[in-house]
Design a protein around this motif. Structure first.
Motif, PDB file in Angstrom:
ATOM      1  N   SER A   1      50.807  46.606  36.504  1.00 64.75           N
ATOM      2  CA  SER A   1      50.656  45.550  35.496  1.00 64.75           C
ATOM      3  C   SER A   1      49.514  44.585  35.830  1.00 64.75           C
ATOM      4  O   SER A   1      49.150  43.738  35.013  1.00 64.75           O
ATOM      5  N   LEU A   2      48.940  44.699  37.031  1.00 56.40           N
ATOM      6  CA  LEU A   2      47.840  43.799  37.403  1.00 56.40           C
ATOM      7  C   LEU A   2      46.518  44.212  36.757  1.00 56.40           C
ATOM      8  O   LEU A   2      45.549  43.452  36.775  1.00 56.40           O
ATOM      9  N   ILE A   3      46.467  45.442  36.262  1.00 58.57           N
ATOM     10  CA  ILE A   3      45.218  45.982  35.714  1.00 58.57           C
ATOM     11  C   ILE A   3      45.435  46.417  34.278  1.00 58.57           C
ATOM     12  O   ILE A   3      46.455  47.006  33.953  1.00 58.57           O
ATOM     13  N   ARG A   4      44.445  46.116  33.422  1.00 61.33           N
ATOM     14  CA  ARG A   4      44.481  46.716  32.084  1.00 61.33           C
ATOM     15  C   ARG A   4      43.197  47.523  31.900  1.00 61.33           C
ATOM     16  O   ARG A   4      42.109  47.076  32.290  1.00 61.33           O
ATOM     17  N   PRO A   5      43.316  48.717  31.340  1.00 54.86           N
ATOM     18  CA  PRO A   5      42.122  49.534  31.126  1.00 54.86           C
ATOM     19  C   PRO A   5      41.311  48.977  29.957  1.00 54.86           C
ATOM     20  O   PRO A   5      41.869  48.710  28.892  1.00 54.86           O
ATOM     21  N   VAL A   6      40.037  48.751  30.166  1.00 51.85           N
ATOM     22  CA  VAL A   6      39.148  48.254  29.103  1.00 51.85           C
ATOM     23  C   VAL A   6      38.089  49.343  28.856  1.00 51.85           C
ATOM     24  O   VAL A   6      37.215  49.582  29.691  1.00 51.85           O
ATOM     25  N   ARG A   7      38.219  49.977  27.730  1.00 50.44           N
ATOM     26  CA  ARG A   7      37.427  51.169  27.433  1.00 50.44           C
ATOM     27  C   ARG A   7      35.943  50.863  27.248  1.00 50.44           C
ATOM     28  O   ARG A   7      35.585  49.861  26.620  1.00 50.44           O
TER      29      ARG A   7
ATOM     30  N   PRO B   1      38.516  48.703  35.088  1.00 46.57           N
ATOM     31  CA  PRO B   1      39.750  48.092  35.585  1.00 46.57           C
ATOM     32  C   PRO B   1      39.710  46.574  35.403  1.00 46.57           C
ATOM     33  O   PRO B   1      39.185  45.847  36.243  1.00 46.57           O
ATOM     34  N   GLY B   2      40.253  46.093  34.294  1.00 46.07           N
ATOM     35  CA  GLY B   2      40.225  44.661  33.995  1.00 46.07           C
ATOM     36  C   GLY B   2      41.407  43.929  34.612  1.00 46.07           C
ATOM     37  O   GLY B   2      42.502  44.476  34.735  1.00 46.07           O
ATOM     38  N   THR B   3      41.189  42.680  35.020  1.00 49.26           N
ATOM     39  CA  THR B   3      42.279  41.838  35.532  1.00 49.26           C
ATOM     40  C   THR B   3      42.429  40.620  34.617  1.00 49.26           C
ATOM     41  O   THR B   3      41.575  40.349  33.775  1.00 49.26           O
ATOM     42  N   ALA B   4      43.496  39.846  34.849  1.00 55.63           N
ATOM     43  CA  ALA B   4      43.798  38.727  33.956  1.00 55.63           C
ATOM     44  C   ALA B   4      42.775  37.604  34.064  1.00 55.63           C
ATOM     45  O   ALA B   4      42.609  36.807  33.134  1.00 55.63           O
ATOM     46  N   ASP B   5      42.081  37.509  35.206  1.00 50.17           N
ATOM     47  CA  ASP B   5      41.083  36.442  35.359  1.00 50.17           C
ATOM     48  C   ASP B   5      39.674  36.997  35.597  1.00 50.17           C
ATOM     49  O   ASP B   5      38.769  36.244  35.981  1.00 50.17           O
ATOM     50  N   ASN B   6      39.502  38.276  35.361  1.00 46.10           N
ATOM     51  CA  ASN B   6      38.212  38.972  35.533  1.00 46.10           C
ATOM     52  C   ASN B   6      37.724  39.009  36.972  1.00 46.10           C
ATOM     53  O   ASN B   6      36.592  39.435  37.227  1.00 46.10           O
ATOM     54  N   LEU B   7      38.537  38.550  37.904  1.00 50.15           N
ATOM     55  CA  LEU B   7      38.186  38.636  39.325  1.00 50.15           C
ATOM     56  C   LEU B   7      38.881  39.843  39.945  1.00 50.15           C
ATOM     57  O   LEU B   7      39.985  40.212  39.525  1.00 50.15           O
ATOM     58  N   PRO B   8      38.251  40.472  40.936  1.00 52.01           N
ATOM     59  CA  PRO B   8      38.879  41.643  41.557  1.00 52.01           C
ATOM     60  C   PRO B   8      40.164  41.297  42.317  1.00 52.01           C
ATOM     61  O   PRO B   8      40.491  40.128  42.526  1.00 52.01           O
TER      62      PRO B   8
ATOM     63  N   PRO C   1      53.987  45.125  53.295  1.00 51.46           N
ATOM     64  CA  PRO C   1      53.212  45.235  54.539  1.00 51.46           C
ATOM     65  C   PRO C   1      52.442  46.554  54.577  1.00 51.46           C
ATOM     66  O   PRO C   1      52.978  47.602  54.233  1.00 51.46           O
ATOM     67  N   GLY C   2      51.172  46.485  54.950  1.00 52.70           N
ATOM     68  CA  GLY C   2      50.382  47.704  55.103  1.00 52.70           C
ATOM     69  C   GLY C   2      49.798  48.239  53.818  1.00 52.70           C
ATOM     70  O   GLY C   2      49.146  49.275  53.826  1.00 52.70           O
ATOM     71  N   VAL C   3      50.025  47.555  52.691  1.00 49.10           N
ATOM     72  CA  VAL C   3      49.431  48.010  51.426  1.00 49.10           C
ATOM     73  C   VAL C   3      48.383  46.994  50.982  1.00 49.10           C
ATOM     74  O   VAL C   3      48.679  45.799  50.805  1.00 49.10           O
ATOM     75  N   VAL C   4      47.168  47.473  50.821  1.00 53.43           N
ATOM     76  CA  VAL C   4      46.013  46.623  50.512  1.00 53.43           C
ATOM     77  C   VAL C   4      45.397  47.111  49.204  1.00 53.43           C
ATOM     78  O   VAL C   4      45.285  48.321  48.984  1.00 53.43           O
ATOM     79  N   LEU C   5      44.987  46.177  48.353  1.00 55.65           N
ATOM     80  CA  LEU C   5      44.313  46.568  47.116  1.00 55.65           C
ATOM     81  C   LEU C   5      42.797  46.433  47.260  1.00 55.65           C
ATOM     82  O   LEU C   5      42.293  45.500  47.900  1.00 55.65           O
ATOM     83  N   ALA C   6      42.097  47.384  46.665  1.00 60.81           N
ATOM     84  CA  ALA C   6      40.633  47.305  46.490  1.00 60.81           C
ATOM     85  C   ALA C   6      40.425  47.687  45.029  1.00 60.81           C
ATOM     86  O   ALA C   6      40.057  48.813  44.721  1.00 60.81           O
ATOM     87  N   ALA C   7      40.697  46.734  44.150  1.00 67.18           N
ATOM     88  CA  ALA C   7      40.881  47.094  42.739  1.00 67.18           C
ATOM     89  C   ALA C   7      40.332  45.999  41.826  1.00 67.18           C
ATOM     90  O   ALA C   7      39.927  44.928  42.270  1.00 67.18           O
TER      91      ALA C   7
END
Ligand code: GLY
Length: 365
Positions: free
Chosen positions: A213-219, A303-310, A318-324
């Motif tokens: 839910s953190l990402i919305r696809p923007v075509r 990969p769009g976010t709610a504030d346009n920031l990555p 723990p141990g899960v990192v996003l690069a998104a």
């Protein structure tokens, strides 16, 4: 550290390359490396051209990543097209848009050179009905496909075509250039179990749960053409309210025309309206494109976010990192995201502006 990276687009591969350079034990999994948004991207390294009101943090990050590109490109052996970028407007309203953009750049302290029609044509004789614009000397471009190819050469046999963590995009189309199915993470919890100390999720426009839910696809639809009369440098233009860019490749007759921005996903197929709007605007801005040959039409999701920031850094797991969530700037931001992820893995450091924990994730309650 043993690091497992989900996603072999330009971001995932850049993270892998940086971690390998620093001596970590890296594996990357993706059923179709380099076939997502990186495959469609025009490759603009364009912090000034993308700057807009309310996005000061994003502009700061984009400028920081631009500064990393010369070293990054040299390491990969790919050229950077350093002839700058022209902004252009076709009618009076479009020139007002250019003026707005220049005002944003003034606020950000980014230099630019305002140009009238005659000056624009002196810089780029192939321009058509442009009324005014500006020159952005520091906004450059690269060929993202060459970058991905160089990264794959370096990361090499550490990339596994694991189909368990991924499923093809809903497209169903596999014909021609349009049909290269983009790898997309299954919307289920990511396996963090086994052999890795850290799992980095870099699966572009589709993240596994609980992050989906953190990402919305923007075509975005993109057209590639070949022409004997390419522009010398990137042209970003407004044409009767339509925003387009025309990006030439170094020493090549390929020109990329982009891109639609549509708040939808679904099958990865360009629409007639999207392609028509792109081509109609592009030929107004660069008349010679009338004689160009269309060689490819590609549709991918940003990969769009709610504030346009990555979203770069730790999650609540723990141990899960996003690069998104690099949205419109995946190519530009790739080396910075790689550094931020590697720094985090090694020291726990986090850049507050892109900390994924600024958002609530599905299971936070
Ligand atoms: N970076 C340009 C785009 O996303 O269309």
């Amino acid at each position: 550290m043993r690091v497992r990276i989900l996603g072999a687009g330009i971001v995932g591969l850049s993270v892998a390359d940086e971690l390998i350079r620093r001596g970590h034990d890296v594996t990357v999994v993706d059923p179709a490396p380099g076939s997502g948004a990186s495959y469609a991207a025009a490759g603009m390294l364009s912090p000034a051209g993308e700057a807009w009101y309310g996005e000061e943090s994003l502009t700061r990050l984009c400028l920081a990543s631009l500064a990393l590109w010369p070293g990054f490109a040299a390491r990969l052996g790919v050229p950077v097209h350093t002839r700058g970028t022209l902004l252009a407007g076709v009618d009076a309203g479009d020139v007002q848009q250019v003026e707005r953009q220049l005002a944003v750049l003034d606020l950000a302290g980014v230099s630019h050179e305002r140009l009238g029609r005659r000056d624009l044509l002196a810089r780029e004789p192939g321009l058509g009905r442009v009324a005014g614009g500006a020159f952005l000397a520091e906004d450059h471009s690269v060929d993202p496909r060459a970058v991905v190819s160089a990264l794959l050469d370096r990361v090499g046999d550490r990339v596994g075509l694991d189909t368990d963590s991924f499923v093809p995009h809903e497209s169903g189309s596999t014909s021609g250039s349009v049909g290269r199915a983009a790898g997309a993470a299954r919307r289920r919890r990511v396996e963090t179990n086994t052999v890795a100390d850290v799992t980095v999720i870099a699966t572009g426009a589709r993240l596994p749960d609980p992050y989906s839910s953190l990402i919305r696809p923007v075509r975005g639809d993109v057209v590639r053409v070949r022409t004997q009369e390419p522009v010398e440098r990137t042209v970003r233009a407004w044409a009767h309210g339509e925003q387009i860019y025309v990006v030439p490749r170094i020493d090549s007759d390929e020109v990329v025309i982009g891109a639609t921005t549509e708040e939808r996903d679904g099958p990865l197929l360009p629409t007639v309206e999207g392609v028509w709007r792109l081509l109609d605007s592009a030929r107004r801005v660069v008349s010679a494109l009338d004689r160009a040959a269309v060689v490819e039409v590609t549709s991918r999701d940003r990969p769009g976010t709610a504030d346009n920031l990555p979203l770069v850094g730790p999650t609540h797991e723990p141990g899960v990192v996003l690069a998104a969530g690099a949205y419109r700037n995946g190519v530009l931001l790739a080396p910075l995201i790689a550094q931020l992820v590697a720094d985090h893995v090694e020291t726990g450091s986090v850049e507050p502006a892109v900390d994924p924990r600024r958002f609530r994730m599905k299971e936070d309650g």
